[in-house]
Design a protein around this motif. Structure first.
Motif, PDB file in Angstrom:
ATOM      1  N   LYS A 191     -42.420  25.352 -12.444  1.00  0.00           N
ATOM      2  CA  LYS A 191     -42.779  26.383 -13.474  1.00  0.00           C
ATOM      3  C   LYS A 191     -42.493  27.951 -13.050  1.00  0.00           C
ATOM      4  N   ILE A 192     -42.354  28.072 -11.605  1.00  0.00           N
ATOM      5  CA  ILE A 192     -42.213  29.473 -11.166  1.00  0.00           C
ATOM      6  C   ILE A 192     -40.975  29.826 -11.054  1.00  0.00           C
ATOM      7  N   ASP A 193     -40.821  31.023 -10.807  1.00  0.00           N
ATOM      8  CA  ASP A 193     -39.406  31.657 -10.682  1.00  0.00           C
ATOM      9  C   ASP A 193     -39.281  31.634  -9.348  1.00  0.00           C
ATOM     10  N   ARG A 194     -38.297  30.557  -8.817  1.00  0.00           N
ATOM     11  CA  ARG A 194     -38.024  30.567  -7.327  1.00  0.00           C
ATOM     12  C   ARG A 194     -37.336  31.748  -6.672  1.00  0.00           C
ATOM     13  N   GLY A 211     -38.035  34.693  -7.109  1.00  0.00           N
ATOM     14  CA  GLY A 211     -38.875  36.044  -7.302  1.00  0.00           C
ATOM     15  C   GLY A 211     -39.623  36.257  -6.255  1.00  0.00           C
TER      16      GLY A 211
END
Length: 342
Positions: free
Chosen positions: A282-285, A287
């Protein structure tokens, strides 16, 4: 037959069979000294003073009877969680308890036992209360439903007694490359520790124990007795292997899983699955610019996992890992404060 003949005809004699059917249907009894049986019977309906008084029957306590039927039904549905309402109804009839399938379903819905999953959840609650009266069929169904219950014999009896440790690949990040999760799980409470690294060397498996795991349980005065690992190169090797030497130095036993005698721990597998699906996917890889930044974000999620995340079923029974540890500590303190019995 003419109208005159009809008007002058004699009344029909009473039919004994009809009188018997009427008596059986109404529950009345024929007086022993009744000269006219038909008049005596119909006099009860017409209010004839000459008719005998209606016998008094004891009242039927429906509430008490329903309570007894409910107790039998609940015990039966827990003994056989896979049975349907029709099967339960038939079994009750074999025990001289007459009840419809709709009534059985209504009672089970009222007690939240209408489905197989709800019944198995109730059995897990009994297991959490240390109830040993589980049949082989109940145990087999629980093991099929909950893999954690299947490995209950590998679970510690207190926090920190038995830990499970493993490494999992969590993905490839744009600015960081491959990231591996070094995880340790307390099998008693499901409390988790996690360390992110670019590889799976033995130094990282020792670092998470030295910096996170052992200090945590040392503060709680709970010694670590055993750690389950697989046969990966970060956990096993020659006699001078870093991980094995560190465990010997700390007087901690190592048990390698992956065989028929010691299967891989589902405790660690479940944590890895939850962490990957609820955090890393679910995270922005793109960023993150450093592993330390990613570790900081993961620590925030790990705090919520340990303090808020409710585990349904065995072994946590809806409680978070921290709540289960706190309950053990409170029980230990109460036991220590209790006066010694003679």
């Amino acid at each position: 037959m003419s109208q005159d003949q009809f008007s002058k005809s004699e009344p029909l004699p009473p039919n004994p069979a009809a009188i018997a059917r009427l008596l059986q249907r109404t529950g009345r009894r024929l007086p022993q000294n009744a000269a006219e049986p038909a008049l005596a019977i119909f006099g009860q309906f017409l209010g004839n003073d000459a008719a005998p008084a209606r016998p008094v029957f004891p009242k039927f306590n429906r509430k008490e009877t329903r309570h007894k039927i409910t107790a039998i039904l609940l015990q039966l549905c827990l003994e056989h969680p896979e049975w349907s309402c029709n099967r339960l109804t038939q079994e009750l009839r074999d025990r001289n308890v007459i009840i419809s399938a709709n009534s059985v379903y209504a009672i089970l819905v009222e007690h939240q036992l209408s489905t197989k999953r709800e019944r198995l959840a109730k059995l897990q609650e009994k297991l959490a209360e240390d109830s040993p009266d589980l049949t082989p069929l109940q145990i087999a169904l629980l093991e099929k439903m909950n893999i954690w219950f299947k490995e209950r014999n590998f679970r510690g009896v207190r926090p920190g007694e038995v830990l499970a440790q493993d490494t999992a690949y969590v993905g490839n990040f744009k600015n960081l490359g491959e990231i591996h999760l070094q995880a340790v799980i307390d099998t008693y409470s499901s409390y988790a520790f996690g360390l992110l690294n670019p590889d799976n060397r033995a130094e990282h498996s020792v670092a998470i124990l030295h910096n996170q795991v052992l200090p945590f349980f040392r503060r709680l005065h709970l010694p670590v007795a055993l750690i389950d690992t697989d046969k990966g190169r970060e956990y096993s090797g020659k006699e001078d292997h870093l991980y094995g030497m560190y465990l010997k130095l700390c007087a901690i036993e190592q048990r390698r899983t992956g065989s028929k005698q010691f299967p891989p721990h589902s405790f660690i597998r479940r944590f890895q699955t939850i962490a990957i699906s609820e955090f890393f996917e679910k995270i922005d890889r793109a960023g993150f610019v450093s592993v330390a930044q990613l570790q900081s974000e993961f620590n925030d999620w790990l705090y919520r996992y340990n303090h808020i995340y409710p585990f349904q079923g065995y072994p946590n029974m809806g409680r978070s890992p921290v709540a289960l540890i706190q309950k053990h500590l409170e029980g230990r303190a109460a036991h220590a404060a209790a006066p010694d019995r003679p």
